[in-house]
Enzyme design. Structure first.
Site, PDB file in Angstrom:
ATOM      1  N   ASP A 440       5.555  78.609  67.006  1.00 46.04           N
ATOM      2  CA  ASP A 440       5.068  77.330  66.472  1.00 46.04           C
ATOM      3  C   ASP A 440       3.857  76.819  67.261  1.00 46.04           C
ATOM      4  O   ASP A 440       3.578  77.292  68.379  1.00 46.04           O
ATOM      5  CB  ASP A 440       6.220  76.312  66.562  1.00 46.04           C
ATOM      6  N   ASP A 497       6.028  72.962  55.906  1.00 48.46           N
ATOM      7  CA  ASP A 497       7.284  72.310  56.264  1.00 48.46           C
ATOM      8  C   ASP A 497       7.936  71.675  55.044  1.00 48.46           C
ATOM      9  O   ASP A 497       9.033  71.127  55.142  1.00 48.46           O
ATOM     10  CB  ASP A 497       7.049  71.234  57.333  1.00 48.46           C
TER      11      ASP A 497
HETATM   12  C1  DGJ Z   1       7.567  72.408  63.138  1.00 53.59           C
HETATM   13  C2  DGJ Z   1       7.923  73.545  62.233  1.00 53.59           C
HETATM   14  O1  DGJ Z   1       7.026  73.615  61.185  1.00 53.59           O
HETATM   15  C3  DGJ Z   1       9.350  73.378  61.767  1.00 53.59           C
HETATM   16  O2  DGJ Z   1       9.692  74.380  60.858  1.00 53.59           O
HETATM   17  C4  DGJ Z   1      10.257  73.411  62.957  1.00 53.59           C
HETATM   18  O3  DGJ Z   1      10.237  74.674  63.551  1.00 53.59           O
HETATM   19  C5  DGJ Z   1       9.842  72.333  63.947  1.00 53.59           C
HETATM   20  N1  DGJ Z   1       8.459  72.407  64.271  1.00 53.59           N
HETATM   21  C6  DGJ Z   1      10.635  72.427  65.207  1.00 53.59           C
HETATM   22  O4  DGJ Z   1      10.217  71.524  66.137  1.00 53.59           O
END
Ligand code: DGJ
Length: 693
Positions: A440, A497
């Site tokens: 991430d 997301d």
């Molecule tokens: C942002 C990501 O896009 C999510 O899928 C998740 O992994 C969160 N971060 C976790 O903090």
């Protein structure tokens, strides 16, 4: 003396010519030219006339337009000596080599600069890759270096580029050509949601399935600049490079990222197919190419930071029963990470949540038949972390910087930072049976710096070299770091997301202009979507996820019997079909009804296809308009059937043929008339399979 070169990939030809020793220009780019086309004639034929108000000769729109040759538009190179003196480069031919790839070297002896342009044409994926390198005899400061500059077509009224936001990635915007510049510059230091580095130039009348189009993608994760400029004389140029002044240090060599370009005479789909195939077959390295892409389960939206071993085991049991094959433990397993305010960079398993380490969970995940993946956000650090307390100087940017998600970025240019991350991450990977990382990157940088991106690449490359079996998913608050640069090092993108199937339907449809199914993660989210509040039926959620690399991201404990049955069935359909869908081309259909977002996934041998027709809104007219298919053999007969026809709502009271049976029809009929689907509610998906007889 005139130099001429041509590149062919079976679908497109690029002709470069130059008068004398000057930098060459692309005098032709488009559909394949005859083998015996005389390139010298093309050079002469390309020259535009001179009339009042112009110079006596038109400055070349070369691979790197030079200000010193009176080029009236944006130059391709802006460079200064270390004392700040601007250099005015002027290059002369040095050498050319064409042997599989084309390398052209030009030298500016006075300024001690050398420019090298490299082109490779892929005859299977029909993608040309182009790159520019600048060498200097002494350190210089680079302000701008364009990858090889291409002319844009004149038979085009507009360009399509890509913007977006968190939970709204890959938004296509159309801008009319006009005098001056369409300028995109991403100074966030990561690829970003805002400015995907891609451009499509449709020729007048082009649609998804018809007409000509040209497309570009800049394969770099640190932020790019795009200039699409129409000069006063009507010529158009397209430049791509790193965002300006991203190279913060003086150096003796600078290289652009690869610029991927393609031409299509089958509409936008021709470009999409070239990008999809090139990415999947040339860019991504698959640790286990023969192994089918596993169905994912990701626990983020089920538990967030609240990790409890018995709960996670229960969830793993349920996910496996639904058909999941890989369990990904998301954020919350390390440091004291009970929320998003702390612990980033403290990459040690939290003993409060996992007193015996991750092993008990991993063993359980294995026991129920899944492999295990783990979330990291390596480039980031919370001020509230042990590592920040010990090494505040490792953070990038000033003390008084604005935080993003309560975090700072680490300075990835520092070898000690990369070594630290390597040590912590490799320990976790060595101590545990982990075959997947979700990587991430949740904030923009305090300022753009190419060294940061190179540092990230170096860390990933080192980990991949030592753990070649571990796959990586690129994620940055969803789709904030998606480009061919990061995908040289990763195997999946977390596209967004947003697990809202309605939003996903649109996002993944538009992302398919660049991304194949094999890399595009798509998860079945909770009944009530956590990022939109929308409630969607499980069949729609499941089918939207089944369009790409399928996974689940809800708490499976919320599923009722109906939802469980539908999800299990759709997952099983996906597993049954993934072997051919992985290499299928995703073809966006020209839907006559704007409420319907439809695509056709066509097998490489073209013998079978599946059409996903998603109803994103209520239609204006009552009855569905026929949906035209594409790229079939007009003379062949196809057996088509609507595989989820029993889900037609009660309000669909008629008997359109597809609602009651399959049928055999010609490719010509399917492409010229189209399929007539039954009526349905909005937020539903029809799934139609076809086989050539
Ligand atoms: C942002 C990501 O896009 C999510 O899928 C998740 O992994 C969160 N971060 C976790 O903090």
């Amino acid at each position: 003396m005139q130099h001429t070169w041509r590149l062919d990939d079976g679908k497109q030809t690029l002709v470069l010519t130059t008068a004398g020793e000057r930098l060459p220009q692309v005098v032709y780019w488009g559909a394949t030219l005859p083998d015996d086309e005389d390139l010298h004639t093309l050079h002469a034929a390309n020259a535009i006339d001179v009339t009042g108000g112009m110079l006596d000769e038109n400055p070349d729109l070369s691979l790197c337009p030079e200000a010193v040759r009176s080029f009236p538009g944006q130059p391709g190179l802006i460079v200064r000596d270390t004392d700040g003196t601007p250099l005015l480069p002027k290059f002369c031919f040095e050498k050319a080599e064409q042997n599989g790839k084309l390398d052209l070297t030009y030298v500016d002896a006075e300024n001690g600069l050398t420019l090298t342009f490299t082109f490779t044409a892929d005859t299977e994926t029909h993608m040309v890759t182009a790159r520019t390198t600048l060498d200097a005899t002494r350190p210089v400061h680079l302000h701008w270096l364009a990858a090889p500059v291409l002319p844009a077509p004149q038979q085009s009224e507009e360009m399509i580029d890509v913007s977006g936001r968190w939970c709204g990635e890959f938004q296509l915007g159309r801008t009319a050509w006009s005098a001056g510049i369409r300028y995109r510059e991403n100074r966030t230091g990561r690829t970003g949601h805002e400015h995907f580095p891609g451009l499509i130039i449709p020729c007048t009348g082009a649609t998804n399935t018809r007409g000509e189009a040209y497309a570009f993608h800049y394969g770099w994760s640190g932020g790019h600049r795009m200039v699409a400029e129409e000069l006063q004389d009507g010529r158009r140029q397209v430049q791509f490079g790193h965002a300006a002044r991203m190279e913060t240090q003086a150096a003796t060599q600078f290289r652009t990222a690869p610029l991927y370009i393609c031409y299509s005479d089958t509409g936008l789909n021709g470009c999409a197919v070239a990008f999809q195939r090139h990415l999947r077959d040339r860019i991504v390295t698959w640790p286990q190419p023969a192994t089918p892409r596993p169905v994912h389960y990701n626990c983020w939206e089920a538990v967030y930071f609240d990790h409890k071993l018995p709960v996670l085991k229960d969830i793993a049991d349920r996910a496996a029963a639904l058909g999941a094959e890989r369990f990904v433990l998301d954020d919350g397993w390390f440091g004291q990470r009970d929320d998003d305010t702390r612990s980033l960079s403290d990459w040690e398993v939290d003993p409060r949540k996992y007193p015996d380490g991750l092993k008990p969970l991993i063993d359980h995940v294995h026991k129920v038949g899944m492999t295990f993946g783990l979330w990291f956000e390596p480039e980031m650090i919370n001020p509230d972390s042990d590592i920040h307390r010990a090494h505040p100087d490792w953070a990038l940017g000033g003390e008084d910087q604005t935080l993003g998600r309560q975090q700072k970025a680490l300075n990835m240019a520092l070898p000690e930072v990369r070594d630290f991350l390597y040590d912590r991450m490799s320990k976790i990977l060595r101590d545990n049976a982990i075959e997947y990382i979700k990587w991430d990157h949740n904030r923009v940088l305090p300022m753009p710096d190419a060294a940061q991106t190179r540092g990230s690449y170096a860390l990933i490359d080192r980990l991949r070299a030592d753990f070649p079996h571990v796959e990586i998913e690129t994620c940055a608050s969803g789709g904030g770091r998606i480009d061919f640069g990061i995908l040289e090092r990763t195997q999946r993108v977390w596209l967004s997301d947003s697990n809202d199937a309605l939003e996903r339907l649109r996002i993944q449809h538009d992302a398919a202009l660049f991304l194949p199914l094999a890399v595009t993660g798509s998860h079945v989210g909770p009944r009530r979507c956590h990022t939109s509040g929308r409630i969607l039926d499980i069949s729609f959620r499941a089918w939207v996820a089944a369009q790409r690399h399928m996974g689940f991201e809800m708490d499976p404990r919320e599923l009722d019997a109906y939802e469980t049955a539908v999800l299990t069935e759709v997952t099983s359909w996906w597993k049954h079909n993934r072997h051919w869908m992985m290499t299928a081309d995703i073809l966006r259909l020209d839907s006559a009804d704007p409420a319907v977002i439809a695509e056709q996934q066509l097998a490489r041998d073209k013998d079978r296809f599946v059409v996903f027709a998603g109803k994103a809104a209520t239609s204006d007219q009552i009855a569905p308009r026929p949906l035209r298919l594409t790229a079939l053999d007009p003379a062949a007969t196809y057996r088509i059937s609507l595989i989820n026809r029993e889900t037609a709502p009660g309000l669909s009271r008629g008997k359109p043929a597809l609602k009651t049976q399959g049928m055999d029809v010609s490719g010509a009929y399917l492409m010229r008339h189209g399929v007539t689907l039954p009526w349905s509610f909005p937020e539903r998906m029809w799934v139609l399979e076809g086989h050539r007889l």
